[in-house]
Design a protein around this motif. Structure first.
Motif, PDB file in Angstrom:
ATOM      1  N   TYR A  75       0.839  -1.195   0.000  1.00  0.00           N
ATOM      2  CA  TYR A  75       0.000   0.000   0.000  1.00  0.00           C
ATOM      3  C   TYR A  75       0.877   1.250   0.000  1.00  0.00           C
ATOM      4  CZ  TYR A  75      -3.665  -3.237   1.537  1.00  0.00           C
ATOM      5  OH  TYR A  75      -4.551  -4.281   1.626  1.00  0.00           O
ATOM      6  N   THR A  76       0.427   2.267  -0.722  1.00  0.00           N
ATOM      7  CA  THR A  76       1.115   3.562  -0.710  1.00  0.00           C
ATOM      8  C   THR A  76       0.079   4.669  -0.585  1.00  0.00           C
ATOM      9  OG1 THR A  76       1.050   3.813  -3.128  1.00  0.00           O
ATOM     10  CG2 THR A  76       2.987   2.721  -2.167  1.00  0.00           C
ATOM     11  N   TRP A  77       0.492   5.774   0.027  1.00  0.00           N
ATOM     12  CA  TRP A  77      -0.350   6.964   0.118  1.00  0.00           C
ATOM     13  C   TRP A  77       0.524   8.165   0.454  1.00  0.00           C
ATOM     14  CZ3 TRP A  77      -0.148   3.187   3.859  1.00  0.00           C
ATOM     15  CH2 TRP A  77       0.204   3.582   5.154  1.00  0.00           C
ATOM     16  N   LYS A  78      -0.059   9.344   0.356  1.00  0.00           N
ATOM     17  CA  LYS A  78       0.625  10.594   0.704  1.00  0.00           C
ATOM     18  C   LYS A  78      -0.170  11.309   1.793  1.00  0.00           C
ATOM     19  CE  LYS A  78       2.572  11.291  -3.943  1.00  0.00           C
ATOM     20  NZ  LYS A  78       3.999  11.222  -3.583  1.00  0.00           N
ATOM     21  N   LYS A  79       0.492  12.227   2.474  1.00  0.00           N
ATOM     22  CA  LYS A  79      -0.158  12.965   3.553  1.00  0.00           C
ATOM     23  C   LYS A  79      -0.900  14.186   3.011  1.00  0.00           C
ATOM     24  CE  LYS A  79       2.913  11.685   7.393  1.00  0.00           C
ATOM     25  NZ  LYS A  79       1.854  11.287   8.340  1.00  0.00           N
ATOM     26  N   VAL A  80      -1.872  14.678   3.808  1.00  0.00           N
ATOM     27  CA  VAL A  80      -2.640  15.851   3.418  1.00  0.00           C
ATOM     28  C   VAL A  80      -1.958  17.118   3.949  1.00  0.00           C
ATOM     29  CG1 VAL A  80      -4.812  14.613   3.333  1.00  0.00           C
ATOM     30  CG2 VAL A  80      -4.079  15.652   5.475  1.00  0.00           C
ATOM     31  N   THR A  81      -2.526  18.262   3.608  1.00  0.00           N
ATOM     32  CA  THR A  81      -1.963  19.552   4.002  1.00  0.00           C
ATOM     33  C   THR A  81      -2.377  19.908   5.424  1.00  0.00           C
ATOM     34  OG1 THR A  81      -1.999  20.333   1.716  1.00  0.00           O
ATOM     35  CG2 THR A  81      -1.898  22.004   3.450  1.00  0.00           C
ATOM     36  N   THR A  82      -1.418  20.341   6.210  1.00  0.00           N
ATOM     37  CA  THR A  82      -1.677  20.832   7.571  1.00  0.00           C
ATOM     38  C   THR A  82      -1.625  22.354   7.554  1.00  0.00           C
ATOM     39  OG1 THR A  82      -0.695  18.853   8.556  1.00  0.00           O
ATOM     40  CG2 THR A  82      -0.886  20.808   9.957  1.00  0.00           C
ATOM     41  N   THR A  83      -2.655  22.983   8.121  1.00  0.00           N
ATOM     42  CA  THR A  83      -2.743  24.441   8.130  1.00  0.00           C
ATOM     43  C   THR A  83      -2.764  24.942   9.563  1.00  0.00           C
ATOM     44  OG1 THR A  83      -4.034  24.361   6.082  1.00  0.00           O
ATOM     45  CG2 THR A  83      -4.030  26.435   7.306  1.00  0.00           C
ATOM     46  N   VAL A  84      -1.862  25.879   9.866  1.00  0.00           N
ATOM     47  CA  VAL A  84      -1.810  26.518  11.184  1.00  0.00           C
ATOM     48  C   VAL A  84      -2.411  27.910  11.041  1.00  0.00           C
ATOM     49  CG1 VAL A  84      -0.351  27.162  13.129  1.00  0.00           C
ATOM     50  CG2 VAL A  84       0.287  25.214  11.693  1.00  0.00           C
ATOM     51  N   HIS A  85      -3.516  28.145  11.727  1.00  0.00           N
ATOM     52  CA  HIS A  85      -4.244  29.410  11.607  1.00  0.00           C
ATOM     53  C   HIS A  85      -3.855  30.383  12.722  1.00  0.00           C
ATOM     54  CE1 HIS A  85      -7.132  28.025   8.491  1.00  0.00           C
ATOM     55  NE2 HIS A  85      -6.900  26.844   9.032  1.00  0.00           N
ATOM     56  N   ASN A  86      -4.156  31.645  12.478  1.00  0.00           N
ATOM     57  CA  ASN A  86      -3.914  32.738  13.430  1.00  0.00           C
ATOM     58  C   ASN A  86      -2.432  32.865  13.771  1.00  0.00           C
ATOM     59  OD1 ASN A  86      -6.658  33.169  13.460  1.00  0.00           O
ATOM     60  ND2 ASN A  86      -7.004  32.043  15.359  1.00  0.00           N
ATOM     61  N   ILE A  87      -1.614  32.919  12.733  1.00  0.00           N
ATOM     62  CA  ILE A  87      -0.173  33.034  12.942  1.00  0.00           C
ATOM     63  C   ILE A  87       0.174  34.392  13.568  1.00  0.00           C
ATOM     64  CG2 ILE A  87       2.046  33.181  11.753  1.00  0.00           C
ATOM     65  CD1 ILE A  87       1.059  30.378  11.937  1.00  0.00           C
ATOM     66  N   ILE A  88      -0.482  35.453  13.123  1.00  0.00           N
ATOM     67  CA  ILE A  88      -0.134  36.792  13.587  1.00  0.00           C
ATOM     68  C   ILE A  88      -0.917  37.157  14.841  1.00  0.00           C
ATOM     69  CG2 ILE A  88       0.006  39.214  12.954  1.00  0.00           C
ATOM     70  CD1 ILE A  88       1.883  37.389  11.414  1.00  0.00           C
ATOM     71  N   VAL A  89      -2.242  37.051  14.790  1.00  0.00           N
ATOM     72  CA  VAL A  89      -3.103  37.473  15.885  1.00  0.00           C
ATOM     73  C   VAL A  89      -4.083  36.359  16.201  1.00  0.00           C
ATOM     74  CG1 VAL A  89      -4.802  39.177  16.658  1.00  0.00           C
ATOM     75  CG2 VAL A  89      -2.927  39.895  15.171  1.00  0.00           C
ATOM     76  N   GLY A  90      -4.332  36.153  17.496  1.00  0.00           N
ATOM     77  CA  GLY A  90      -5.315  35.163  17.913  1.00  0.00           C
ATOM     78  C   GLY A  90      -4.675  33.884  18.408  1.00  0.00           C
ATOM     79  N   LYS A  91      -5.517  32.963  18.810  1.00  0.00           N
ATOM     80  CA  LYS A  91      -5.055  31.679  19.323  1.00  0.00           C
ATOM     81  C   LYS A  91      -4.772  30.731  18.173  1.00  0.00           C
ATOM     82  CE  LYS A  91      -6.323  27.922  22.450  1.00  0.00           C
ATOM     83  NZ  LYS A  91      -7.361  27.363  23.363  1.00  0.00           N
ATOM     84  N   LEU A  92      -3.615  30.084  18.210  1.00  0.00           N
ATOM     85  CA  LEU A  92      -3.254  29.145  17.159  1.00  0.00           C
ATOM     86  C   LEU A  92      -4.165  27.921  17.188  1.00  0.00           C
ATOM     87  CD1 LEU A  92       0.649  29.170  17.452  1.00  0.00           C
ATOM     88  CD2 LEU A  92      -0.716  30.280  15.705  1.00  0.00           C
ATOM     89  N   TRP A  93      -4.552  27.466  16.001  1.00  0.00           N
ATOM     90  CA  TRP A  93      -5.281  26.203  15.897  1.00  0.00           C
ATOM     91  C   TRP A  93      -4.944  25.550  14.564  1.00  0.00           C
ATOM     92  CZ3 TRP A  93      -9.173  25.575  12.108  1.00  0.00           C
ATOM     93  CH2 TRP A  93      -9.601  26.756  11.477  1.00  0.00           C
ATOM     94  N   ILE A  94      -5.090  24.228  14.516  1.00  0.00           N
ATOM     95  CA  ILE A  94      -4.592  23.427  13.402  1.00  0.00           C
ATOM     96  C   ILE A  94      -5.756  22.728  12.712  1.00  0.00           C
ATOM     97  CG2 ILE A  94      -3.194  21.392  12.827  1.00  0.00           C
ATOM     98  CD1 ILE A  94      -1.244  22.205  14.948  1.00  0.00           C
ATOM     99  N   ASP A  95      -5.669  22.650  11.399  1.00  0.00           N
ATOM    100  CA  ASP A  95      -6.667  21.935  10.601  1.00  0.00           C
ATOM    101  C   ASP A  95      -5.949  21.079   9.564  1.00  0.00           C
ATOM    102  OD1 ASP A  95      -9.186  21.175   9.794  1.00  0.00           O
ATOM    103  OD2 ASP A  95      -9.394  22.796   8.337  1.00  0.00           O
ATOM    104  N   GLN A  96      -6.586  19.972   9.192  1.00  0.00           N
ATOM    105  CA  GLN A  96      -6.073  19.079   8.153  1.00  0.00           C
ATOM    106  C   GLN A  96      -7.071  19.072   7.009  1.00  0.00           C
ATOM    107  OE1 GLN A  96      -3.137  17.847   8.806  1.00  0.00           O
ATOM    108  NE2 GLN A  96      -3.030  17.966  11.041  1.00  0.00           N
ATOM    109  N   SER A  97      -6.590  19.203   5.786  1.00  0.00           N
ATOM    110  CA  SER A  97      -7.495  19.236   4.638  1.00  0.00           C
ATOM    111  C   SER A  97      -6.798  18.636   3.426  1.00  0.00           C
ATOM    112  CB  SER A  97      -7.936  20.677   4.346  1.00  0.00           C
ATOM    113  OG  SER A  97      -6.808  21.488   4.051  1.00  0.00           O
ATOM    114  N   GLY A  98      -7.613  18.121   2.516  1.00  0.00           N
ATOM    115  CA  GLY A  98      -7.071  17.532   1.295  1.00  0.00           C
ATOM    116  C   GLY A  98      -7.638  16.142   1.052  1.00  0.00           C
TER     117      GLY A  98
END
Length: 819
Positions: free
Chosen positions: A544-567
């Motif tokens: 079996y083979t596969w690739k990973k999805v994109t990880t997004t880190v939000h609120n880099i400049i202002v606000g509380k950091l939170w992470i999402d996975q999409s793709g």
């Protein structure tokens, strides 16, 4: 599927954004059987100002009532609708409408599509029963004979409830009269006492008048009390005989149900014995897409499908299919019902594949001598509460070269990227169970669940792992506890790449090479892993083979950091051609669906769907077997019709293990992550556990960690310049004295405005930025060799062997001194 009815009642707008309901964590209630009372929280549309509000709903005896809280059930009902004349319409994945023809309309929303389907099932059953009982019930005033068991139960229950409400009202009247009698009796007693002490004279007539008035009030109240008691007694006597007959009927019905359950249990055991002793089906009945060695899927019985769930996509542009419960023709009793459930090793009535394999495997832990397992640590020092002053960082950068700007450990967590990569094995049990599967499609479900489970540890982990030094390694030896061990090495710094190889005694091998590319767009940072992951099962030779999805880190400049996975992820079995297409839905504030949702379909080489997967990447994954698929569902965002899959009951593949107590003070590390940086004897000198700056940060000594981090960075730059000099002398002796350009990371300005691509170099332990010289390093990894992968055709680093042998001999002379 349920049909849709229109409603003329004013409700929430269909073409505007509805207020987003907060998904509350509720206990998972079973699907109610006919006649049961069903209770739970739902969100009810109130108005355009307040939107959806959380209300407690109770479904009982064909009536749906709601309250603001559970405490109101005893005294204040906010509204009730009779389901016998009501219409039930489904709007989307979580919303549905109940209307009784214009006078009452409830716009409701469940916390998930599964919870919505449970309510729809309960409402439809209650509606059908209420309608049938309304048409077939006998005269409610006929006391000559009790209603037959199973008939008139709905009307009888409604009458009993009405009578109980009347009796409750009478009891309240009695209580009020009792209070009045006590009050007036006390006043009368005081008046009589005063009368005794009064001398005959002018006050006598006034006192006698007061006593007469209070005696009159007492007599009136006593008469009311007597009348209320008489009414209560007559009402109780009138219904006593009917209640006794109803109770006797219920007892008889319970006895018959117990006898029926006993017969069903005997038939179930008989079917199990028949299935275990049966041979494979004839070729005309077998499924060519299933491995002939595995259990042959069949059609389940009715009792196995009473609690089916219905799955819908949340956003029309995310999912391309709809799943509904399978047609009743797939639920006939048959000897192969256990085959479907036992394929995933989760049938409560049969022995799972895991138990069978352990019982038949002479090398299983149960048959070997018990070896004492090392006790791993369960805590690390709490994270210090150091404030980060950005100006203190920037003022130290004045006058320095761009490549030498240090980033403090305040942004990090005390683990390296190699250790973070090893956390993919947190739920290795999924691969253990997959190795025991005889069906490649069933095995694909476990592999797909494993790919999703690797993201469960990232939901709260906003800290950046330490960038590994070139040549840094990390071993994870869990042979005694879990039967596997793995080795990671930072094999390249331009581009940065880490190679990982894990092998298990239970028949599987996992290898991967991951490089990271980043895009910073101001508000968020997207991290895109590059490279393929390979999983090979020894017994079946499935690759079996596969690739990973994109990880997004939000609120880099202002606000509380939170992470999402999409793709999207395509898991491919290169031996059989089976494929699983997974979709990670990106978070959207306006979505009506649950957050972090993942859906997928397992298909064979011909494109025929066999399993549907659904869940969330931070909680759990379930799979449902597809019995039939048709085109003709709702239209998606692109106008194409969705595929409708008829599925059996969902089975749980994976569920996240809760974080240890106090994890919020320990960087939100999981149980495995807490042990990754624990000191061990006999490891290589290049192991991440020996890294001094990382160890100091874990101990809370951040200032010392920052100083040690700068020392390692400078040492790494010196080593790189020396390698470049050697490469230049070998390639062009005439330019031997030329100094190579120093740089460890590159910044690529993309063609789109305000978009920058950052590639973090493992030659530096910080997130420094420098212009790349484009010079290729001639570093050769210690334990991995660069090859062309035969399956994907991609150049990759594959484990060349020798590490575990060197550890056994304690021979680390060839390891570089990087710390």
């Amino acid at each position: 599927m349920l049909s849709r009815w229109g409603t003329t009642q004013l409700g929430p707008p269909s073409d505007t954004v509805k207020p987003r309901a907060v998904v509350m964590s509720e206990p998972k209630a079973p699907t109610p059987a006919p006649g049961d009372t069903y209770k739970g929280w739902l969100f009810k549309w109130t108005n355009y100002i307040k939107g959806y509000q959380r209300r407690w709903f109770v479904l009982s005896n064909g009536l749906l009532s709601y309250y603001r809280t559970q405490a109101e059930m005893g005294h204040t009902c906010r509204g009730t609708i009779n389901l016998a004349t009501a219409n039930i319409a489904v709007e989307d994945s979580c919303n549905f409408v109940i209307s009784n023809g214009g006078t009452q309309t409830y716009h409701l929303k469940a916390s998930s599509e599964v919870e919505r389907q449970r309510w729809i099932t309960a409402l439809e059953l209650a509606k059908a029963k209420a309608f049938r009982m309304q048409a077939e019930s006998d005269d409610s005033g006929d006391d000559s004979s009790p209603p037959a068991a199973g008939q008139g139960a709905g009307s009888r229950n409604s009458e009993v409830q009405s009578t109980l409400r009347t009796l409750g009202s009478k009891v309240e009247d009695l209580s009020t009269c009792n209070d009045l009698i006590a009050k007036h009796g006390s006043a009368l007693q005081r008046s009589l006492s005063e009368l005794e002490g009064v001398r005959l004279g002018g006050e006598t007539s006034e006192k006698i008048r007061q006593v007469t008035e209070r005696a009159t009030l007492f007599r009136i109240t006593s008469n009311a009390m007597i009348n209320a008691c008489r009414d209560f007694l007559s009402l109780a006597q009138a219904h006593s005989k009917r209640w006794q007959k109803a109770l006797q009927a219920e007892r008889e019905q319970r006895v018959r149900l117990e006898e029926t359950l006993e017969q069903l249990a005997k038939q179930h055991n008989h079917l199990e014995r028949a299935f275990r002793g049966a041979t494979v089906l004839p070729a005309s009945q077998s499924n060519p897409a299933i491995d002939s060695k595995g259990p042959v899927p069949g059609k389940g019985d009715v009792s196995d499908e009473d609690e089916e769930n219905e799955f819908f996509d949340a956003c029309e542009d995310v999912q391309e299919f709809i799943t509904v419960p399978a047609d009743p023709k797939y639920h006939r009793s048959g000897s192969n019902v256990s085959g479907i459930s036992s394929e995933l090793g989760m049938d409560d009535g049969t022995t799972s594949l895991d138990e069978q394999s352990l019982a038949s495997n002479p090398e299983s832990p149960q048959s070997q001598e018990v070896v004492p397992v090392r006790k791993r640590r369960t805590r690390i020092p709490d994270k210090p509460n150091y404030s980060l002053n950005l100006w203190s960082i920037m003022k130290n950068c004045i006058g320095k070269e761009l490549s030498k700007i240090p980033m403090p450990v305040n942004f990090n967590e005390p683990l390296s990227m190699l250790q973070r990569l090893s956390e993919d094995l947190e739920y290795y049990e999924l691969l253990d169970r997959g190795a025991k599967c005889q069906s490649s499609l069933e095995q694909m479900c476990y592999v797909a669940a494993f790919t999703v489970s690797s993201y469960s540890t990232t939901v709260h982990r906003t800290g950046k792992p330490f960038n590994p030094l070139l040549g840094e390694t990390f071993e994870l030896d869990r042979v005694q506890e879990s039967g596997y061990r793995s080795i990671c090495e930072q094999v390249s710094h331009h581009p940065p790449a880490a190679a990982h190889h894990a092998i298990s005694e239970r028949g599987w091998t996992l290898r991967q090479e991951i490089a990271l590319a980043s895009k910073f767009r101001g508000k968020y940072l997207s991290i895109m892993p590059l490279g393929s992951i390979h999983c090979i099962f020894e017994k079946s030779n499935n690759h079996y083979t596969w690739k990973k999805v994109t990880t997004t880190v939000h609120n880099i400049i202002v606000g509380k950091l939170w992470i999402d996975q999409s793709g999207e992820i395509d898991v491919v079995n290169h031996r059989t051609g089976d494929r699983c297409h997974l979709k990670f839905a990106p978070y959207s504030y306006f979505s009506r669906d649950v957050a972090r949702k993942v859906t997928g379909v397992v298909t064979d080489k011909d494109g025929k769907a066999h399993y549907v997967l659904s869940g969330t990447w931070d909680e759990k994954m379930e799979c449902s077997r597809v019995m039939q698929s048709t085109r003709g569902g709702e239209n998606g965002a692109d106008g194409r019709q969705k595929t409708v899959y008829q599925t059996l009951k969902a089975k749980e593949l994976w569920k996240k293990t809760p974080l240890p107590e106090g994890a919020e003070n320990m960087y939100y590390f999981s149980t495995l992550a807490l042990t990754l940086n624990e000191t061990e004897e006999g490891i290589a000198p290049t192991d991440s556990r020996r890294r001094p700056d990382q160890r100091l940060m874990e101990q809370g000594r951040w200032e010392e960690a920052n100083a040690e981090k700068q020392r390692l960075e400078e040492k790494q730059r010196t080593a790189r310049r020396e390698r470049e000099r050697e490469a230049n002398r070998s390639a062009n002796p005439a330019e031997e004295g030329k100094e190579p350009a120093d740089g460890a990371e590159e910044v690529e300005i993309a063609s789109e405005p305000s978009e920058t691509t950052y590639k973090t170099d493992t030659d530096e332990t910080s997130s420094d930025l420098s212009l790349s010289s484009g010079h290729q390093d001639n570093y050769k990894p210690m334990w991995f060799e660069r090859q062309v992968d035969p399956m994907t055709g991609e150049p990759t680093h594959i484990y060349s062997g020798g590490y575990w042998e060197a550890k056994e001999q304690g021979s680390w002379d060839s390891c570089p001194d990087i710390f």
